[in-house]
Design an enzyme around this catalytic site. Structure first.
Site, mmCIF file in Angstrom:
data_model
loop_
_atom_site.group_PDB
_atom_site.id
_atom_site.type_symbol
_atom_site.label_atom_id
_atom_site.label_comp_id
_atom_site.label_asym_id
_atom_site.label_seq_id
_atom_site.Cartn_x
_atom_site.Cartn_y
_atom_site.Cartn_z
ATOM 1 N N TRP A 1 -3.238 4.585 -48.473
ATOM 2 C CA TRP A 1 -4.057 2.953 -48.096
ATOM 3 C C TRP A 1 -4.175 2.853 -49.930
ATOM 4 O O TRP A 1 -4.800 1.783 -50.816
ATOM 5 C CB TRP A 1 -4.578 3.005 -48.095
ATOM 6 N N HIS A 2 -4.934 4.126 -50.650
ATOM 7 C CA HIS A 2 -5.822 4.213 -51.777
ATOM 8 C C HIS A 2 -5.160 3.581 -53.091
ATOM 9 O O HIS A 2 -5.214 3.525 -54.699
ATOM 10 C CB HIS A 2 -6.305 5.710 -52.053
ATOM 11 N N GLY A 3 -3.537 3.626 -52.756
ATOM 12 C CA GLY A 3 -2.485 3.369 -54.002
ATOM 13 C C GLY A 3 -1.186 3.984 -53.798
ATOM 14 O O GLY A 3 -0.817 4.427 -53.485
ATOM 15 N N PHE B 1 -8.262 -1.510 -55.195
ATOM 16 C CA PHE B 1 -7.320 -0.929 -54.235
ATOM 17 C C PHE B 1 -7.011 -2.060 -52.928
ATOM 18 O O PHE B 1 -7.113 -2.345 -52.134
ATOM 19 C CB PHE B 1 -7.802 -0.332 -53.450
#
Lengths: 374, 472
Positions: free
Chosen positions: B322-324, B472
């Site tokens: 999800w963060h990247g 994000f």
């Protein structure tokens, strides 16, 4: 028809109008805001009266240079006028430049210093980076920048105010207002940086800790030699940090990441920007004052492996349009972006040349534009 | 539009001036328009995406309510369409790069990725937020909304749009649907929070960012220099993200909304599980409710431990992703998942006398802080070679005098900038006992501290960077 838009519930009306908090309700909010916002505005600092600074004008009259260079700190880091004097004996060069200046100031210098000085140089060089000729605002928005402008304008500068007004916009004017309201932010920033450096130095240097202990709690007074030694040691330490640990040779080549900003940059729309730039006036005044006007686009630092930089399509279009415009106006443009003699290690940062390479840069510059220096 | 800009200041003053003159329905319409303006301010094409996502979920919600027999299909349709947007803009480039790399490794004809997909700001936040609505409607926890504008406002609400907190429809939609009010206390609290948020961003985060950036850019480094950089980045990311959250909370409060908490002093967590209860709370609780628990119930037939651990690994993998789009983020997620599992296993074999001993807590916090810093390294460093280099640097290796002094110099500065965070944490845990919540002295203290922070913002702010979590 739109009455429902104004309909409010009795609760919300009561909540808005009937609140009386324990600490005096809304009066306490006003008081809190006043305590937070007012004191910094009262600290005005030392401000010099703003008068026209005729330093450039007088120096030009004294020197009577054959070559005048206009530009910012990037120019100052590149061109050594004394070296030009030795390369072309009997001639003089003068740098009409200051740190943090952009085309707004260049225009004022040419109009209010060079033209009235009576000096008619053989060549007027105007050094710029990428879009600076059509992008007159940078540090001109800061207090220091405003002071520079105030010291270089003469009386009613209608054209100047019109162009600057366009670029500042509402936000720029508000920023200027805030800077006037809180001049403390410019006058105290250096002190803040000095303090933060001191804290780092306190952690890094046992001698400094001893010195501070003696200064704060010792019974014997600190001698001026001791104080000077501490200042000098601090300077030496910072120089070693910059020159050894954070030297350009010790920098990683960072792989590019997807940027957060992108899309079309309106600054690269040359024809739209030209209407609101000092460039036409710079060209007109330049032709009036000098036998020849040469615009010089300065190169950025190359990559670590000294390979050539690639230019975006939009920047390429901008430069082509600039070249076409200058050609129509009968002035020259020299682009140093294709210059291979300047290596990564010669640069102090992305735009400035290290002092020890200034002379070399000047030589290469004169060599490349030798025809202009005849 | 970013919070620490004059553009936002003008925008928000205008919003406040108009907003409180209107009735509720007009307030909602006005907020919706202003939120779209806020989001499309720099790149108007972002609006197409968020609008498409809103329309899809609005109609999916209505379809689930009107045709319960199709609700499973509609749920999947909504999830797939949301994730398609997200995956295309966020992960497609990463996927193509890795396929090319794999082909190259296998000696097969490869290609160069020339795709440069532009990541719309905040897409991960509003996609998750919008999906929470559909999942709750599907599960019967929430009624599908008929009013499109109110639903759209939930998706695009500007204070928390680009970097959270991730709001749940079940708590946020009712706030949109009821009358809102504001009191002097709200304004006062919001003011303190605003100043604190801007202070954290402009003075703490932006100044330590300078140190972290310098140290992460070194080719040759030492243990002390490298980990000073990681420490500085840890402080930066916390100050930066929690600053955004505080400003979002304060802005929302000034227009009568209350957002979910996102941080609760994570640096004093004594275990990984506690860390995630204190760090990015809205994401971790979202993941727990919408991903971990369904997975747990699915795997439970094979034993509780198996279900918990497998569920944890999958959910933390997803947190990382999800963060990247990068292997370092995936490693970041898996690392934290492993930490939770290892701590959980150790808990079983550690005597309760040691585990629960209050004298042990400082050591537990110190250990967890060190482990969290390893996580921050994975979060910040995108190149595997350099991650490995950091992890293999020995603290016992000979360090030059200059390197050691440089590390002390920069660590001293980073520690100095982080002091307000530590003081704030200490005050949050002890200050209430010393100073009663409703005392005049507390208000006086808050005002004085806010005045000092405002002064510090004016004279000691760093070079402003974008909020880290915008990407994000």
């Amino acid at each position: 028809m739109f009455s429902w838009l104004k309909a409010r519930s009795p609760e919300s009306r009561q909540a808005r109008s009937g609140v009386r908090d324990r600490w005096g309700g809304w009066a306490s909010v006003a008081l809190i805001l006043a305590v937070i916002l007012v004191p910094p505005a009262l600290i005005r600092g030392q401000r010099e009266p703003m008068r026209f600074d005729d330093r450039h004008l007088r120096q030009l009259q004294t020197l009577q240079p054959e070559y005048v260079f206009v530009g910012s700190s990037t120019l100052l880091s590149r061109i050594d006028p004394a070296r030009i004097g030795t390369l072309r004996p009997g001639t003089h060069a003068y740098l009409l430049g200051e740190v943090g200046s952009m085309s707004a100031l260049w225009y004022l210098w040419v109009k209010n210093s060079l033209l009235p000085s009576g000096v008619r140089p053989k060549v007027l060089f105007i050094h710029f980076r990428d879009t600076e000729l059509t992008d007159p605002i940078d540090e001109t928005g800061s207090v220091v920048g405003q002071e520079k402008i105030a010291r270089n304008r003469v009386g009613d500068e209608r054209l100047f105010d019109r162009v600057m007004g366009y670029h500042k916009g509402v936000i720029g004017r508000l920023r200027e207002g805030l800077l006037r309201l809180y001049p403390i932010q410019e006058t105290w920033r250096k002190s803040g940086l000095w303090l933060i450096d001191g804290i780092g130095f306190f952690a890094a240097s046992p001698e400094y800790r001893v010195y501070l202990r003696k200064r704060l709690f010792g019974s014997d007074p600190i001698t001026s030699d001791e104080a000077a030694e501490v200042v000098a040691e601090r300077g030496r330490f910072k120089a070693r940090l910059a020159g050894e640990i954070f030297s350009s040779a010790n920098q990683r080549v960072l792989k590019g990441k997807g940027g957060l900003t992108g899309g079309a940059d309106e600054r690269l729309d040359f024809s739209a920007r030209l209407e609101h730039a000092f460039l036409p006036e710079l060209v007109r005044l330049g032709k009036e004052v000098a036998a020849r006007v040469i615009f010089v686009r300065m190169e950025p630092r190359p990559p670590m492996d000294d390979s050539s930089l690639t230019e975006s399509g939009a920047m390429g279009d901008y430069q082509a349009a600039l070249r076409g415009y200058l050609a129509r106006e009968g002035v020259e443009l020299h682009d140093f972006n294709d210059e291979r003699a300047f290596k990564f290690d010669m640069y102090l940062d992305g735009g400035h040349i290290k002092p020890e390479f200034r002379s070399f840069y000047t030589e290469r510059f004169v060599e490349r534009l030798s025809e202009a220096f005849r | 539009m970013i919070f620490h800009s004059l553009d936002f200041l003008l925008f928000f003053l205008f919003v406040l001036a108009v907003y409180w003159q209107l009735g509720r329905r007009a307030q909602n319409l006005f907020l919706l328009g202003m939120s779209y303006f806020f989001y499309g301010y720099v790149h108007p094409w972002f609006l197409y995406l968020i609008f498409a996502s809103t329309v899809v979920d609005y109609f999916c919600g209505l379809t689930i309510a009107r045709h319960p027999e199709k609700k499973r299909f509609v749920l999947w349709f909504s999830i797939v369409s949301n994730l398609t947007f997200l995956c295309y803009f966020k992960y497609f480039g990463f996927f193509v790069d890795n396929v090319a790399e794999l082909l190259h490794l296998l000696g097969l004809p490869s290609f160069t990725n020339t795709l440069d997909i532009f990541l719309p700001v905040g897409i991960s936040f509003y996609t998750f937020q919008s999906m929470s609505y559909i999942i709750d409607v599907y599960a019967g926890r929430l009624k599908a909304r008929e009013n499109f504008f109110e639903f759209a406002l939930f998706v695009v609400f500007f204070p928390q749009l680009v970097a959270g907190p991730i709001e749940r429809a079940i708590t946020f939609l009712p706030q949109i649907e009821k009358e809102r009010s504001i009191s002097a206390t709200d304004v006062r609290d919001a003011l303190f929070l605003l100043v604190w948020g801007f202070f954290k961003k402009l003075v703490i985060a932006d100044n330590v960012a300078y140190i972290a950036n310098k140290l992460f850019a070194l080719e040759e480094t030492t243990f002390a220099l490298a980990w000073t950089g990681v420490f500085a980045f840890g402080v930066q990311v916390y100050a930066d993200f929690s600053a955004y959250t505080d400003i979002a909370h304060a802005s929302a409060r000034l227009i009568g909304f209350k957002l979910s908490p996102n941080f609760n002093h994570p640096f004093i967590a004594a275990s990984p599980a506690e860390f995630w209860k204190r760090w990015h709370i809205s994401l971790s609780s979202y993941i727990q409710d919408y991903i971990f628990l369904p997975l747990y119930f699915r795997f439970r037939t094979r034993g509780v431990r198996y279900a918990v651990e497998k569920g944890l690994l999958i959910t933390f993998f997803l947190i990382g992703l999800w963060h990247g789009a990068g292997w370092n983020f995936i490693l970041f997620g898996i690392y934290h998942g492993m930490l939770v599992i290892v701590y959980d296993r150790c808990k079983v074999v550690t005597p309760i006398g040691i585990r629960e001993n209050p004298w042990m807590r400082p050591f537990q916090i110190l250990l967890m802080f060190s482990l969290a810093n390893v996580g921050f390294l994975l979060f910040r460093e995108s190149e595997m070679d350099y991650i490995l280099r950091h992890l293999t640097l020995s603290p016992l290796a000979a360090t030059g005098e200059l390197q050691w002094r440089a590390a002390c110099f920069l660590f001293g500065q980073a520690l100095f900038f982080s002091l307000p965070l530590w003081i704030h944490t200490a005050y949050a845990h002890m200050g209430h006992r010393l100073i009663p919540a409703e005392s005049w002295f507390r208000t006086f203290l808050q005002v004085m501290v806010s005045a000092a922070m405002f002064l510090a913002i004016l004279v000691a702010r760093g070079d402003s960077e974008e909020f880290i979590y915008f990407q994000f």
